[in-house]
Design a protein around this motif. Structure first.
Motif, PDB file in Angstrom:
ATOM      1  N   LYS A  20       0.831  -1.201   0.000  1.00 23.36           N
ATOM      2  CA  LYS A  20       0.000   0.000   0.000  1.00 23.36           C
ATOM      3  C   LYS A  20       0.872   1.260   0.000  1.00 23.36           C
ATOM      4  CE  LYS A  20      -4.198  -1.799   0.361  1.00 23.36           C
ATOM      5  NZ  LYS A  20      -5.305  -1.508  -0.585  1.00 23.36           N
ATOM      6  N   LEU A  21       0.315   2.331  -0.585  1.00 21.17           N
ATOM      7  CA  LEU A  21       1.001   3.624  -0.576  1.00 21.17           C
ATOM      8  C   LEU A  21       0.921   4.243   0.813  1.00 21.17           C
ATOM      9  CD1 LEU A  21      -0.170   5.289  -3.912  1.00 21.17           C
ATOM     10  CD2 LEU A  21       2.175   4.700  -3.312  1.00 21.17           C
ATOM     11  N   THR A  22       2.032   4.729   1.318  1.00 22.78           N
ATOM     12  CA  THR A  22       2.060   5.423   2.600  1.00 22.78           C
ATOM     13  C   THR A  22       2.142   6.935   2.372  1.00 22.78           C
ATOM     14  OG1 THR A  22       4.452   5.055   2.669  1.00 22.78           O
ATOM     15  CG2 THR A  22       3.071   3.481   3.860  1.00 22.78           C
ATOM     16  N   LEU A  23       2.258   7.700   3.463  1.00 25.19           N
ATOM     17  CA  LEU A  23       2.125   9.159   3.380  1.00 25.19           C
ATOM     18  C   LEU A  23       3.143   9.815   2.451  1.00 25.19           C
ATOM     19  CD1 LEU A  23       0.819  11.789   4.323  1.00 25.19           C
ATOM     20  CD2 LEU A  23       2.357  11.758   6.296  1.00 25.19           C
ATOM     21  N   LEU A  24       4.438   9.553   2.660  1.00 32.39           N
ATOM     22  CA  LEU A  24       5.464  10.266   1.892  1.00 32.39           C
ATOM     23  C   LEU A  24       5.380   9.988   0.390  1.00 32.39           C
ATOM     24  CD1 LEU A  24       7.837  12.232   2.207  1.00 32.39           C
ATOM     25  CD2 LEU A  24       9.355  10.246   2.386  1.00 32.39           C
ATOM     26  N   PRO A  25       5.306   8.713  -0.050  1.00 33.56           N
ATOM     27  CA  PRO A  25       5.157   8.489  -1.497  1.00 33.56           C
ATOM     28  C   PRO A  25       3.898   9.131  -2.071  1.00 33.56           C
ATOM     29  CG  PRO A  25       5.798   6.461  -0.395  1.00 33.56           C
ATOM     30  CD  PRO A  25       5.458   7.446   0.682  1.00 33.56           C
ATOM     31  N   ALA A 222      -7.075   5.717  -4.522  1.00 33.72           N
ATOM     32  CA  ALA A 222      -7.491   5.637  -3.124  1.00 33.72           C
ATOM     33  C   ALA A 222      -7.547   4.200  -2.613  1.00 33.72           C
ATOM     34  CB  ALA A 222      -8.846   6.323  -2.937  1.00 33.72           C
ATOM     35  N   GLY A 223      -7.895   3.274  -3.490  1.00 32.34           N
ATOM     36  CA  GLY A 223      -7.964   1.870  -3.087  1.00 32.34           C
ATOM     37  C   GLY A 223      -6.609   1.252  -2.822  1.00 32.34           C
ATOM     38  N   GLU A 224      -5.532   1.956  -3.223  1.00 34.28           N
ATOM     39  CA  GLU A 224      -4.175   1.441  -3.035  1.00 34.28           C
ATOM     40  C   GLU A 224      -3.444   2.148  -1.895  1.00 34.28           C
ATOM     41  OE1 GLU A 224      -3.541  -1.113  -5.264  1.00 34.28           O
ATOM     42  OE2 GLU A 224      -5.580  -0.628  -5.908  1.00 34.28           O
ATOM     43  N   VAL A 225      -4.159   3.007  -1.148  1.00 30.69           N
ATOM     44  CA  VAL A 225      -3.536   3.821  -0.096  1.00 30.69           C
ATOM     45  C   VAL A 225      -3.758   3.191   1.268  1.00 30.69           C
ATOM     46  CG1 VAL A 225      -3.565   6.078   1.055  1.00 30.69           C
ATOM     47  CG2 VAL A 225      -3.741   5.946  -1.433  1.00 30.69           C
ATOM     48  N   ASP A 226      -2.732   3.196   2.093  1.00 28.42           N
ATOM     49  CA  ASP A 226      -2.820   2.691   3.461  1.00 28.42           C
ATOM     50  C   ASP A 226      -3.561   3.710   4.329  1.00 28.42           C
ATOM     51  OD1 ASP A 226      -2.284   1.015   5.670  1.00 28.42           O
ATOM     52  OD2 ASP A 226      -0.531   2.223   6.203  1.00 28.42           O
ATOM     53  N   SER A 227      -4.671   3.265   4.970  1.00 30.55           N
ATOM     54  CA  SER A 227      -5.493   4.131   5.833  1.00 30.55           C
ATOM     55  C   SER A 227      -5.842   5.442   5.127  1.00 30.55           C
ATOM     56  CB  SER A 227      -4.767   4.440   7.143  1.00 30.55           C
ATOM     57  OG  SER A 227      -4.442   3.264   7.833  1.00 30.55           O
ATOM     58  N   THR A 231      -4.521   9.264   5.753  1.00 34.16           N
ATOM     59  CA  THR A 231      -3.373   9.566   4.897  1.00 34.16           C
ATOM     60  C   THR A 231      -3.681  10.628   3.854  1.00 34.16           C
ATOM     61  OG1 THR A 231      -2.620   7.289   5.191  1.00 34.16           O
ATOM     62  CG2 THR A 231      -1.621   8.535   3.402  1.00 34.16           C
ATOM     63  N   PHE A 232      -4.876  10.570   3.222  1.00 30.86           N
ATOM     64  CA  PHE A 232      -5.190  11.469   2.122  1.00 30.86           C
ATOM     65  C   PHE A 232      -5.195  12.947   2.513  1.00 30.86           C
ATOM     66  CE2 PHE A 232      -6.227   8.892  -1.585  1.00 30.86           C
ATOM     67  CZ  PHE A 232      -6.067   9.820  -2.590  1.00 30.86           C
ATOM     68  N   PRO A 233      -5.900  13.344   3.580  1.00 28.79           N
ATOM     69  CA  PRO A 233      -5.886  14.776   3.929  1.00 28.79           C
ATOM     70  C   PRO A 233      -4.478  15.296   4.230  1.00 28.79           C
ATOM     71  CG  PRO A 233      -7.668  13.644   5.062  1.00 28.79           C
ATOM     72  CD  PRO A 233      -6.824  12.575   4.430  1.00 28.79           C
ATOM     73  N   LYS A 234      -3.677  14.503   4.961  1.00 24.49           N
ATOM     74  CA  LYS A 234      -2.308  14.927   5.276  1.00 24.49           C
ATOM     75  C   LYS A 234      -1.472  15.061   4.003  1.00 24.49           C
ATOM     76  CE  LYS A 234      -2.214  12.672   9.824  1.00 24.49           C
ATOM     77  NZ  LYS A 234      -1.597  11.588  10.634  1.00 24.49           N
TER      78      LYS A 234
END
Length: 477
Positions: A20-25, A222-227, A231-234
């Motif tokens: 899953k994609l995390t915040l920094l990437p 969005a389906g590939e993002v962790d939490s 994560t998205f707003p940040k």
């Protein structure tokens, strides 16, 4: 490759779990969806008749355009954390017909945008390798770059995300150095220069709009993002700051330290600015950074376009083969489809592509703003992990300035843009009933409702009840 490709509902157990994609990437993927650095903002100085309108534009436009679009994306992407992104939002608000049109316009706009980057990459290289000016060398190089970057997308989204981090750091570093070297030479009065006789409003607004749009593109991942709810707003907030800084700092350094005429500020001029401020070594670094930035832009755009098609397939809008994933978890057919579009559109000129993609993108954004307001009224109890802290009237007023801006961009378009965009819109209207017929006649396989991995989209029966007469023509019957 045939043995590697799988379909989610038949053999998902055979695929590797995709990281899953995390915040920094995600921050840097959004950065590349929107910006990629100050490459391409030089025209804002030329079309604005001097530095003043350019600097004001990159201070004011984010407030009336980028921040509202990012807020809308943050709320809706966390409410519908699926790969269809804005297609899912529009379908939930207005029904699948308009959801399909949104997807078609945005996909076509994205592919047109992506066609720019291999061409721009070669344009920077040809200063060092003049042979690339010849068609015999340029065409194979263009195809080679497109295929190589397409393969990188095929290998996995987490690789694309990590690549975006590395490329962004490399691309922005020379501008940090340039800004530091420029400080002793900066004269603030140079920022106030504007020649009203040289202002080209169409070029100015198109340049501003192109450099500050596509905040919603990452929603198709969005389906590939962790939490995604956290994560998205940040990530969007971090990307807004990064984009604004990457534009304003180099522009303030270049226009404040030099006395160059506004006529000299065109695509690629930052390399000359680097030479005048730091020397040949800085010019070479900026040219290399520009080339690498175009690779990052290509990767981020293709990922979003491909996962959008996958998401549309997963909710039954496109045939099931668009939902096929490779052993790396990537949508193989969707990636190939987007790459084919890029190759066919690469022959268009830079300004033509910008104006066409801006027009289609503006249409899609009007639908998104309308869907944002309607979902607040229609579904007040929708689970919103992130909610813009405004009431219904407040969100209407939030969407009003950017809506007026996109209408202005469309009104300023050339007649040829209206004509070609009209043809694309009519094509989308015709494709929808055609795909409905394909589904009814079972000429192609669609993902069955009971096996769809989409949790945030209303069921087919719910869409029938909500959208009444439209259900007779629905791809989600």
């Amino acid at each position: 490759m045939g043995e590697e490709i799988i379909v989610n509902d038949e053999a998902s157990s055979e695929a590797k779990p995709s990281p899953k994609l995390t915040l920094l990437p995600l921050v840097f993927l959004i950065f590349y969806e929107v910006s990629g650095g100050p490459f391409g903002v030089e025209d804002s100085v030329k079309s604005g008749g001097g530095p003043l309108l350019s600097l004001l534009g990159f201070l004011i436009f984010p407030l009336i355009w980028s921040i509202p679009e990012a807020l809308v994306t943050a709320e809706l992407a966390t409410s519908f954390p699926e790969n269809g992104g804005y297609v899912v939002w529009i379908s939930s608000a207005f029904g699948p017909f308009w959801g399909f049109q949104e997807g078609f316009w945005k996909w076509f706009s994205g592919v047109m945008d992506n066609a720019l980057y291999p061409v721009l990459f070669l344009d920077y290289l040809k200063h060092s390798f003049p042979v690339l000016n010849h068609v015999a060398a340029r065409v194979p190089a263009l195809l080679g770059i497109t295929f190589s970057l397409t393969y990188l997308n095929y290998r996995g989204l987490h690789i694309v995300g990590l690549s975006a981090v590395v490329l962004a750091i490399f691309s922005l570093c020379p501008f940090v150095v340039m800004a530091l070297l420029a400080v002793p030479r900066i004269r603030p009065k140079r920022w106030l220069v504007v020649d009203t006789r040289k202002i080209n409003w169409r070029g100015y607004f198109n340049t501003m709009f192109w450099n500050l749009n596509y905040w919603d593109k990452a929603s198709t991942l969005a389906g590939e993002v962790d939490s995604p709810g956290k994560t998205f707003p940040k990530a969007l907030f971090g990307a807004v700051l990064l984009v604004m800084g990457s534009y304003l700092i180099p522009l303030m350094a270049g226009t404040g330290a030099l006395t160059s005429s506004s006529e000299e500020w065109s695509d690629g001029y930052f390399a000359e600015v680097g030479m005048l401020i730091g020397g040949v070594w800085l010019k070479g670094w900026i040219q290399a950074a520009a080339a690498m930035s175009n690779l990052g832009l290509f990767e981020a755009e293709m990922s979003s376009d491909a996962f959008q098609l996958l998401g549309m397939s997963e909710i039954g809008m496109l045939p099931a083969f668009f939902a096929q994933r490779s052993k790396y978890g990537t949508p193989t057919i969707s990636i190939l489809c987007s790459a084919t579009g890029v190759i066919f559109l690469s022959w268009m000129s830079f300004q033509e592509i910008i104006e066409f993609l801006n027009f289609l993108y503006a249409l899609g954004m009007l639908l998104e703003f309308a869907a944002f307001v309607k979902l607040r009224i229609k579904k007040p109890d929708l689970n919103r992990p992130y909610k813009v802290p405004l009431n219904t009237f407040g969100v209407f007023m939030l969407c009003l300035p950017p809506s007026l801006l996109v209408i202005l961009v469309m009104v300023l378009a050339a007649p040829r843009t209206f004509l070609i965009s009209g043809v694309i819109i009519i094509l989308g209207f015709c494709l929808y009933p055609l795909l409905t017929l394909v589904k009814e006649k079972r000429w192609a396989r669609f993902v069955p409702e009971e096996t769809r991995p989409v949790s945030g989209v209303p069921s087919e029966s719910q869409l029938d009840e909500e959208h009444g007469d439209e259900s007779s023509a629905s791809l989600l019957p």
